[in-house]
Design a protein around this motif. Structure first.
Motif, mmCIF file in Angstrom:
data_model
loop_
_atom_site.group_PDB
_atom_site.id
_atom_site.type_symbol
_atom_site.label_atom_id
_atom_site.label_comp_id
_atom_site.label_asym_id
_atom_site.label_seq_id
_atom_site.Cartn_x
_atom_site.Cartn_y
_atom_site.Cartn_z
ATOM 1 N N PRO A 123 0.635 -1.110 -0.117
ATOM 2 C CA PRO A 123 0.168 0.013 0.015
ATOM 3 C C PRO A 123 0.615 1.272 0.176
ATOM 4 O O PRO A 123 0.317 2.262 -0.178
ATOM 5 C CB PRO A 123 -0.683 -0.123 1.216
ATOM 6 N N THR A 124 2.260 1.203 0.151
ATOM 7 C CA THR A 124 2.976 2.108 0.168
ATOM 8 C C THR A 124 3.491 2.707 -1.298
ATOM 9 O O THR A 124 4.624 3.580 -1.287
ATOM 10 C CB THR A 124 4.035 2.295 1.006
ATOM 11 N N ASN A 125 3.113 2.020 -2.265
ATOM 12 C CA ASN A 125 3.702 1.994 -3.604
ATOM 13 C C ASN A 125 2.900 3.184 -4.329
ATOM 14 O O ASN A 125 1.855 3.212 -4.669
ATOM 15 C CB ASN A 125 3.463 0.882 -4.311
ATOM 16 N N ASP A 126 3.671 4.405 -4.651
ATOM 17 C CA ASP A 126 2.904 5.548 -5.059
ATOM 18 C C ASP A 126 2.660 5.547 -6.482
ATOM 19 O O ASP A 126 1.665 6.111 -6.679
ATOM 20 C CB ASP A 126 3.920 6.814 -4.784
ATOM 21 N N LEU A 127 3.446 4.630 -7.115
ATOM 22 C CA LEU A 127 3.062 4.335 -8.598
ATOM 23 C C LEU A 127 1.872 3.766 -8.865
ATOM 24 O O LEU A 127 1.169 4.080 -9.754
ATOM 25 C CB LEU A 127 4.078 4.029 -9.270
ATOM 26 N N ALA A 128 1.535 2.724 -7.755
ATOM 27 C CA ALA A 128 0.248 2.083 -7.977
ATOM 28 C C ALA A 128 -0.917 2.976 -7.693
ATOM 29 O O ALA A 128 -1.931 3.053 -8.359
ATOM 30 C CB ALA A 128 0.287 0.986 -6.782
ATOM 31 N N TRP A 129 -0.598 3.871 -6.724
ATOM 32 C CA TRP A 129 -1.878 4.832 -6.450
ATOM 33 C C TRP A 129 -2.163 5.801 -7.543
ATOM 34 O O TRP A 129 -3.168 6.264 -7.782
ATOM 35 C CB TRP A 129 -1.553 5.700 -5.034
ATOM 36 N N HIS A 130 -0.963 6.235 -8.261
ATOM 37 C CA HIS A 130 -1.203 7.085 -9.438
ATOM 38 C C HIS A 130 -1.822 6.427 -10.550
ATOM 39 O O HIS A 130 -2.583 7.122 -11.286
ATOM 40 C CB HIS A 130 0.422 7.353 -9.825
ATOM 41 N N VAL A 131 -1.477 5.094 -10.774
ATOM 42 C CA VAL A 131 -2.102 4.264 -11.921
ATOM 43 C C VAL A 131 -3.626 4.261 -11.411
ATOM 44 O O VAL A 131 -4.560 4.434 -12.401
ATOM 45 C CB VAL A 131 -1.881 3.009 -11.965
ATOM 46 N N LEU A 132 -3.880 3.980 -10.344
ATOM 47 C CA LEU A 132 -5.269 3.946 -9.908
ATOM 48 C C LEU A 132 -6.057 5.255 -10.020
ATOM 49 O O LEU A 132 -7.277 5.163 -10.400
ATOM 50 C CB LEU A 132 -5.239 3.443 -8.554
ATOM 51 N N GLY A 133 -5.372 6.399 -9.758
ATOM 52 C CA GLY A 133 -5.802 7.503 -10.007
ATOM 53 C C GLY A 133 -6.277 7.873 -11.274
ATOM 54 O O GLY A 133 -7.418 8.369 -11.758
ATOM 55 N N ARG A 134 -5.247 7.416 -12.237
ATOM 56 C CA ARG A 134 -5.568 7.627 -13.570
ATOM 57 C C ARG A 134 -6.816 6.610 -14.240
ATOM 58 O O ARG A 134 -7.616 6.876 -15.065
ATOM 59 C CB ARG A 134 -4.488 7.183 -14.636
ATOM 60 N N TRP A 135 -6.834 5.382 -13.538
ATOM 61 C CA TRP A 135 -7.995 4.656 -13.980
ATOM 62 C C TRP A 135 -9.578 5.130 -13.237
ATOM 63 O O TRP A 135 -10.363 5.127 -14.242
ATOM 64 C CB TRP A 135 -7.738 3.217 -13.023
ATOM 65 N N TYR A 136 -9.287 5.665 -12.323
ATOM 66 C CA TYR A 136 -10.782 6.270 -11.750
ATOM 67 C C TYR A 136 -11.067 7.658 -12.610
ATOM 68 O O TYR A 136 -12.181 7.814 -13.004
ATOM 69 C CB TYR A 136 -10.588 6.836 -10.347
ATOM 70 N N ARG A 137 -10.027 8.458 -12.968
ATOM 71 C CA ARG A 137 -10.410 9.492 -13.945
ATOM 72 C C ARG A 137 -10.738 9.283 -15.347
ATOM 73 O O ARG A 137 -11.858 9.666 -15.815
ATOM 74 C CB ARG A 137 -9.182 10.510 -13.832
ATOM 75 N N ALA A 194 -10.017 9.842 -8.008
ATOM 76 C CA ALA A 194 -9.017 9.978 -8.602
ATOM 77 C C ALA A 194 -8.075 10.988 -7.953
ATOM 78 O O ALA A 194 -6.900 11.104 -7.510
ATOM 79 C CB ALA A 194 -9.010 10.438 -10.072
ATOM 80 N N VAL A 195 -8.656 12.090 -7.432
ATOM 81 C CA VAL A 195 -8.228 13.122 -6.566
ATOM 82 C C VAL A 195 -7.467 12.585 -5.417
ATOM 83 O O VAL A 195 -6.384 12.859 -4.832
ATOM 84 C CB VAL A 195 -8.932 14.337 -6.160
ATOM 85 N N LEU A 196 -8.398 11.860 -4.646
ATOM 86 C CA LEU A 196 -7.738 10.952 -3.389
ATOM 87 C C LEU A 196 -6.515 10.191 -3.587
ATOM 88 O O LEU A 196 -5.472 10.131 -2.980
ATOM 89 C CB LEU A 196 -8.908 9.953 -2.815
ATOM 90 N N CYS A 197 -6.645 9.512 -4.811
ATOM 91 C CA CYS A 197 -5.457 8.721 -5.036
ATOM 92 C C CYS A 197 -4.138 9.469 -5.592
ATOM 93 O O CYS A 197 -3.214 9.039 -5.133
ATOM 94 C CB CYS A 197 -5.859 7.915 -6.548
ATOM 95 N N GLU A 222 -0.801 15.255 -12.872
ATOM 96 C CA GLU A 222 -2.015 14.507 -13.050
ATOM 97 C C GLU A 222 -3.180 14.949 -12.156
ATOM 98 O O GLU A 222 -4.312 14.880 -12.622
ATOM 99 C CB GLU A 222 -1.881 13.144 -13.100
ATOM 100 N N LEU A 223 -2.752 15.322 -10.995
ATOM 101 C CA LEU A 223 -3.816 16.027 -9.989
ATOM 102 C C LEU A 223 -4.213 17.234 -10.510
ATOM 103 O O LEU A 223 -5.608 17.530 -10.268
ATOM 104 C CB LEU A 223 -3.224 16.036 -8.644
ATOM 105 N N TYR A 254 -8.402 18.126 -11.428
ATOM 106 C CA TYR A 254 -8.900 19.422 -11.177
ATOM 107 C C TYR A 254 -9.636 20.105 -12.325
ATOM 108 O O TYR A 254 -10.635 20.677 -12.231
ATOM 109 C CB TYR A 254 -8.127 20.214 -10.188
ATOM 110 N N ALA A 255 -8.454 20.354 -13.272
ATOM 111 C CA ALA A 255 -9.222 20.863 -14.589
ATOM 112 C C ALA A 255 -10.309 20.293 -15.137
ATOM 113 O O ALA A 255 -11.407 21.064 -15.625
ATOM 114 C CB ALA A 255 -7.913 20.725 -15.681
ATOM 115 N N GLU A 256 -10.409 19.047 -15.153
ATOM 116 C CA GLU A 256 -11.806 18.193 -15.336
ATOM 117 C C GLU A 256 -13.105 18.433 -14.688
ATOM 118 O O GLU A 256 -14.162 18.469 -15.015
ATOM 119 C CB GLU A 256 -11.401 16.532 -15.848
ATOM 120 N N MET A 257 -12.691 18.779 -13.458
ATOM 121 C CA MET A 257 -13.595 19.210 -12.245
ATOM 122 C C MET A 257 -14.108 20.704 -12.496
ATOM 123 O O MET A 257 -14.855 21.193 -11.660
ATOM 124 C CB MET A 257 -13.050 18.533 -11.065
#
Length: 256
Positions: A148-162, A190-193, A210-211, A215-218
């Protein structure tokens, strides 16, 4: 001249898998060590000159397979045509799949697979994008469960949600078929990720850009400018950083 050199490097990288012998009788460990020098310096084609012969000698080396997948993803950035990008991307996926088959409970193999599939998305048709999206989610969920400490995984998940939050009517219909029931997703997810990715590793500029993009999309323009500007001010240390900054500047221009 620069384009010619890139083409030659790409051609070399694509033909290297046909090699059947190591360089000068060197061991896999020696070859990997030499390749790592170029790996660190983001010189993918040069790294593969050592990694691919090493792989012939040690085909089940999981760490090596993950490295090779990454080099082919890096070469995608230098390729000039969609056909070349597809070939390189499919090769990256193939190596990542081999790594996962050997070590399915290793977060790095699952991450390599998720990122490799993600790199292919812009080149795929709608139906394949939806299928790949499902595989990305499965892989990245495994990464986060394992580490759960893998920042790249959270980044990928953020892109997936967006990406899922952006799905239009036609793609949503395809997604409904692929998932049976479309997974819930919104920009806030996505923001949370991306916020989590930044908290874990504040030194990756792509997290901020990417964050800001989200926000631009929002239509949260002030927040978009804040985070994109932060990312643009950071030094480039990774292969995708120039592309991320280019995207960031394009978004800022649209916001002006």
């Amino acid at each position: 001249m620069q384009g010619t050199l890139k083409t030659l490097a790409l051609a070399l990288a694509l033909t290297l898998p046909l090699a059947s012998t190591a360089r000068g009788g060197e061991s896999p460990e020696e070859l990997i060590q030499k390749g790592d020098v170029f790996y660190t310096n983001l010189q993918a084609a040069e790294a593969l000159k050592f990694y691919l012969p090493a792989e012939k000698l040690d085909p089940n080396n999981v760490r090596l397979l993950v490295r090779i997948a990454r080099q082919y993803r890096h070469l995608m950035s230098d390729a000039s045509t969609a056909k070349e990008k597809m070939l390189l991307g499919n090769t990256a996926v193939s190596y990542a799949e081999r790594a996962v088959a050997l070590a399915p409970d290793d977060p790095e193999t699952q991450l390599a697979l998720a990122i490799s599939y993600g790199k292919m998305l812009p080149l795929e048709g709608t139906k394949q994008q939806i299928a790949s999206s499902r595989l990305i989610k499965i892989a990245v969920d495994k990464v986060i469960a394992l580490d759960p400490t893998n920042d790249l995984a959270w980044h990928v998940l953020g892109r997936w949600y967006r990406a899922l939050a952006e799905v239009g009517t036609v793609k949503r219909a395809f997604a409904q078929l692929a998932y049976s029931k479309l997974p819930p997703a919104k920009y806030e997810d996505a923001v949370l990720c991306f916020e989590k990715a930044i908290a874990l590793n504040p030194n990756r500029l792509m997290h901020y850009i990417e964050l800001g993009r989200t926000y631009a999309e929002m239509d949260r323009d002030a927040d978009a400018r804040k985070f994109i500007t932060k990312g643009l001010a950071m030094p480039e240390t990774e292969k995708d950083d120039p592309e991320s900054k280019k995207l960031g500047r394009q978004i800022l221009k649209k916001l002006d």
